[in-house]
Scaffold this motif. Structure first.
Motif, PDB file in Angstrom:
ATOM      1  N   SER A  36      54.145  40.854  37.628  1.00  0.00           N
ATOM      2  CA  SER A  36      53.443  42.150  37.530  1.00  0.00           C
ATOM      3  C   SER A  36      53.115  42.764  38.773  1.00  0.00           C
ATOM      4  N   GLU A  37      53.090  44.132  38.607  1.00  0.00           N
ATOM      5  CA  GLU A  37      52.596  44.756  39.868  1.00  0.00           C
ATOM      6  C   GLU A  37      51.602  44.615  40.836  1.00  0.00           C
ATOM      7  N   ASP A  38      50.504  44.036  40.251  1.00  0.00           N
ATOM      8  CA  ASP A  38      49.364  43.218  40.879  1.00  0.00           C
ATOM      9  C   ASP A  38      49.500  41.823  41.090  1.00  0.00           C
ATOM     10  N   GLY A  39      50.566  41.346  40.851  1.00  0.00           N
ATOM     11  CA  GLY A  39      50.648  39.871  41.120  1.00  0.00           C
ATOM     12  C   GLY A  39      49.989  38.746  40.195  1.00  0.00           C
ATOM     13  N   THR A  40      49.230  39.258  39.270  1.00  0.00           N
ATOM     14  CA  THR A  40      48.551  38.536  38.599  1.00  0.00           C
ATOM     15  C   THR A  40      49.314  37.659  37.571  1.00  0.00           C
ATOM     16  N   VAL A  41      50.437  38.159  37.295  1.00  0.00           N
ATOM     17  CA  VAL A  41      51.352  37.400  36.080  1.00  0.00           C
ATOM     18  C   VAL A  41      52.647  37.496  36.612  1.00  0.00           C
ATOM     19  N   ARG A  42      53.166  36.188  36.295  1.00  0.00           N
ATOM     20  CA  ARG A  42      54.420  35.654  36.818  1.00  0.00           C
ATOM     21  C   ARG A  42      55.433  35.102  35.711  1.00  0.00           C
ATOM     22  N   ASP A  43      56.456  35.767  35.516  1.00  0.00           N
ATOM     23  CA  ASP A  43      57.457  35.291  34.471  1.00  0.00           C
ATOM     24  C   ASP A  43      58.709  34.624  35.117  1.00  0.00           C
ATOM     25  N   LEU A  44      58.939  33.603  34.432  1.00  0.00           N
ATOM     26  CA  LEU A  44      60.366  33.140  34.622  1.00  0.00           C
ATOM     27  C   LEU A  44      61.166  32.975  33.215  1.00  0.00           C
ATOM     28  N   TRP A  45      62.485  33.527  33.205  1.00  0.00           N
ATOM     29  CA  TRP A  45      63.450  33.433  32.345  1.00  0.00           C
ATOM     30  C   TRP A  45      64.494  32.306  32.425  1.00  0.00           C
ATOM     31  N   LEU A  46      64.615  31.354  31.904  1.00  0.00           N
ATOM     32  CA  LEU A  46      65.811  30.266  31.964  1.00  0.00           C
ATOM     33  C   LEU A  46      66.778  30.527  30.958  1.00  0.00           C
ATOM     34  N   ARG A  98      54.139  32.435  32.886  1.00  0.00           N
ATOM     35  CA  ARG A  98      54.814  32.203  31.714  1.00  0.00           C
ATOM     36  C   ARG A  98      56.233  32.023  31.690  1.00  0.00           C
ATOM     37  N   VAL A  99      56.766  31.122  31.043  1.00  0.00           N
ATOM     38  CA  VAL A  99      58.296  30.552  30.950  1.00  0.00           C
ATOM     39  C   VAL A  99      58.892  30.744  29.704  1.00  0.00           C
ATOM     40  N   PHE A 100      59.945  31.393  29.924  1.00  0.00           N
ATOM     41  CA  PHE A 100      60.877  31.754  28.720  1.00  0.00           C
ATOM     42  C   PHE A 100      62.250  30.968  28.601  1.00  0.00           C
ATOM     43  N   ASP A 101      62.694  30.685  27.598  1.00  0.00           N
ATOM     44  CA  ASP A 101      64.253  30.507  27.597  1.00  0.00           C
ATOM     45  C   ASP A 101      65.019  31.399  26.880  1.00  0.00           C
ATOM     46  N   PHE A 102      65.990  32.018  27.340  1.00  0.00           N
ATOM     47  CA  PHE A 102      66.827  33.012  26.929  1.00  0.00           C
ATOM     48  C   PHE A 102      68.418  32.450  26.496  1.00  0.00           C
ATOM     49  N   GLY A 103      68.440  32.748  25.137  1.00  0.00           N
ATOM     50  CA  GLY A 103      69.655  32.310  24.703  1.00  0.00           C
ATOM     51  C   GLY A 103      70.747  33.715  24.944  1.00  0.00           C
ATOM     52  N   CYS A 104      71.731  33.187  25.716  1.00  0.00           N
ATOM     53  CA  CYS A 104      72.959  34.270  26.209  1.00  0.00           C
ATOM     54  C   CYS A 104      73.751  34.698  25.172  1.00  0.00           C
ATOM     55  N   ALA A 105      74.051  33.756  24.113  1.00  0.00           N
ATOM     56  CA  ALA A 105      74.921  34.018  23.245  1.00  0.00           C
ATOM     57  C   ALA A 105      74.348  34.640  22.081  1.00  0.00           C
ATOM     58  N   ASP A 106      73.257  34.709  21.598  1.00  0.00           N
ATOM     59  CA  ASP A 106      72.363  35.400  20.575  1.00  0.00           C
ATOM     60  C   ASP A 106      71.393  36.161  20.802  1.00  0.00           C
ATOM     61  N   GLY A 107      70.853  36.258  22.074  1.00  0.00           N
ATOM     62  CA  GLY A 107      69.690  37.129  22.509  1.00  0.00           C
ATOM     63  C   GLY A 107      68.281  36.628  22.172  1.00  0.00           C
ATOM     64  N   SER A 108      68.366  35.209  21.645  1.00  0.00           N
ATOM     65  CA  SER A 108      67.139  34.533  21.169  1.00  0.00           C
ATOM     66  C   SER A 108      66.461  34.329  22.332  1.00  0.00           C
ATOM     67  N   LEU A 109      64.975  34.305  22.131  1.00  0.00           N
ATOM     68  CA  LEU A 109      64.015  34.119  22.997  1.00  0.00           C
ATOM     69  C   LEU A 109      62.836  33.015  22.602  1.00  0.00           C
ATOM     70  N   GLU A 110      62.447  32.331  23.366  1.00  0.00           N
ATOM     71  CA  GLU A 110      61.345  31.116  23.252  1.00  0.00           C
ATOM     72  C   GLU A 110      60.471  30.963  24.326  1.00  0.00           C
ATOM     73  N   LEU A 111      59.349  31.154  23.997  1.00  0.00           N
ATOM     74  CA  LEU A 111      58.032  30.907  24.987  1.00  0.00           C
ATOM     75  C   LEU A 111      57.947  29.554  25.231  1.00  0.00           C
ATOM     76  N   LEU A 112      58.156  28.845  26.431  1.00  0.00           N
ATOM     77  CA  LEU A 112      57.861  27.523  26.856  1.00  0.00           C
ATOM     78  C   LEU A 112      56.622  27.056  26.954  1.00  0.00           C
ATOM     79  N   LEU A 113      56.001  28.055  27.767  1.00  0.00           N
ATOM     80  CA  LEU A 113      54.738  27.763  28.229  1.00  0.00           C
ATOM     81  C   LEU A 113      53.850  29.027  28.920  1.00  0.00           C
ATOM     82  N   SER A 114      52.830  28.981  28.569  1.00  0.00           N
ATOM     83  CA  SER A 114      51.862  30.397  29.134  1.00  0.00           C
ATOM     84  C   SER A 114      50.472  29.686  29.477  1.00  0.00           C
TER      85      SER A 114
END
Length: 451
Positions: A36-46, A98-114
């Motif tokens: 995020s712009e203020d650095g309070t939130v970090r996301d990682l997409w795998l 937050r860590v997300f897993d992204f499916g490149c074949a079907d565009g699916s998204l799963e939240l792994l941790l927050s």
């Protein structure tokens, strides 16, 4: 906003190097990083090649969480002095990762941790720190698929040699080293194009397995979990779950769960741990690896279970089906993994004396007394000859193939790569299957995970 430089967390010894001579370790992550712009939130997409994964190993998530919560964006440097450790950097640490897993074949998204930094620290200490310590201090070898690209394979004493395992001929021209499993053999025998697309290019149309395959996979997972428990406990002494509990654990629908319960009830009588001494070794989904030097080939096998019994090794394969075994068919031809087990025993890869070992098939069906346990003696010369013939007939065409042409047929309806195969798509359109209940487990679907 995208993060340009990867987050890096450094651990620095302030006094002397550790036993490996290291003063500082770097921990980093891969994937698509955002903040995020203020650095309070970090996301990682795998990114995942097919569907989004719903879970990843606890040690991996623990390591990722620590880096995200306490790391700083740092340029990667191969040589020269390193910048200050992240703990002393003037960087604002996030309040949420937050860590997300992204499916490149079907565009699916799963939240792994927050979670926040405190939870990330707890996760790291509980799950990732022991794994990191084992990786940093371990010095052993674990032969498996990595042997294909290993430059030290010729001098490795832990990788078992199996010269002339089935009498295969080297390819002309010579090709780079590769691996081979019975899953490869079955796929190629069914359709060379499917083998190439699925096993070499890792393409999958994300089709849902049929009910029989899902049932068989659920039975396998249930048995694997129980056989891996320590101390050893035979399934004949267990209380099996009721229908609701089994459905909750496996995700099966009610008819499939009922069939699975019947098969598990049959297994109680055939469980290999029944009557086994507490001192015996029981290995679930054990990785068996052998190197065929004249073919420069790494052979991979993962039996459902191998165990010792008063000095002998026993290899157990478990299959589920609604149909009985065909009395006129060869077990080694019907299930090539049994043939490969015979050859690996004969070569001394598992057990030094094949005459004291067994290869077993546990064939589970619904119905009291309908299941069977078949034993195969790898010490009999005629059994070894048949096993060599079976594997050679499957392996030689695969090893010599350079074009991987499609071979259409009934199997096209369940092909995992039909999306990328024009002949297979046309065959399915021209030859629709009659509607009828699924009668059998898809062995190919189950063996994909096994091998």
């Amino acid at each position: 906003m995208p993060v340009g430089l990867p987050w890096t967390w450094r651990t620095r010894r302030r006094d002397t190097p550790d036993a490996r001579g290291v003063r500082q370790y770097e921990h980093t992550v891969w994937g698509r990083m955002y903040a995020s712009e203020d650095g309070t939130v970090r996301d990682l997409w795998l990114p995942s090649l097919g569907r989004a994964k719903t879970a990843r190993p606890a040690a991996e998530l623990g390591a990722v969480a620590k880096v995200m919560a306490y790391g700083a964006s740092t340029p990667w440097r191969k040589f020269g002095a390193l910048p200050p450790a992240s703990e002393s950097d003037a960087v604002r640490l996030p309040e949420l990762i937050r860590v997300f897993d992204f499916g490149c074949a079907d565009g699916s998204l799963e939240l792994l941790l927050s979670e926040g930094p405190e939870q990330a620290q707890q996760r790291f200490m509980a799950d990732a720190a022991p794994a990191f310590l084992a990786a940093a201090t371990g010095g052993g070898t674990l032969p498996w698929e990595d042997c294909v690209d290993c430059k030290a394979i010729q001098g490795c004493s832990d990788l078992k040699r199996a010269p002339r395992l089935w009498g295969g001929r080297p390819t002309v021209p010579e090709r780079k080293r590769r691996s081979l499993s019975t899953w490869d053999l079955r796929l190629h025998a069914e359709c060379p194009a499917q083998y190439h697309l699925v096993r070499r290019l890792h393409l999958n149309d994300l089709s849902i397995e049929n009910r029989g395959a899902r049932r068989g996979r659920a039975v396998d997972r249930w048995l694997d979990a129980r056989h891996a428990e320590r101390p050893l406990r035979a399934c004949g002494d267990r209380e099996f779950p009721d229908l609701a509990a089994l459905r909750a654990e496996t995700g099966l629908d009610e008819p499939a769960a009922c069939e699975a319960m019947g098969m598990l009830a049959e297994h109680r009588l055939l469980c290999p741990i029944n009557g086994l001494g507490a001192q015996e070794r029981v290995l679930v989904q054990h990785r068996v690896t052998a190197y065929v030097p004249e073919l420069d080939l790494v052979v991979l096998a993962k039996p459902d279970l191998v165990h010792t019994d008063r000095g002998r090794w026993i290899w157990r394969e478990t299959k589920t089906s609604t149909r009985p075994l065909w009395e006129g068919a060869s077990l080694l031809r019907t299930y090539p993994q049994l043939a490969l087990g015979v050859l690996l025993f004969h070569a001394g890869v598992l057990g030094e004396d094949a005459r004291r070992c067994w290869v077993e098939l546990e064939h589970l069906r619904v119905g009291r007394g309908s299941s069977r346990l078949e034993r195969i003696d790898p010490g009999r010369p005629e059994t070894v000859d048949e096993a060599r013939t079976v594997i050679a007939e499957l392996a030689q065409p695969l090893l010599g193939d350079t074009t991987y042409e499609p071979r259409t047929g009934r199997h096209c309806h369940g092909c995992q790569a039909r999306t990328w195969c024009r002949p297979g798509t046309a065959h399915v359109a021209d030859h629709p299957l009659p509607e009828k209940p699924e009668a059998d487990t898809s062995r190919l679907g189950r063996e994909a995970a096994d091998d």
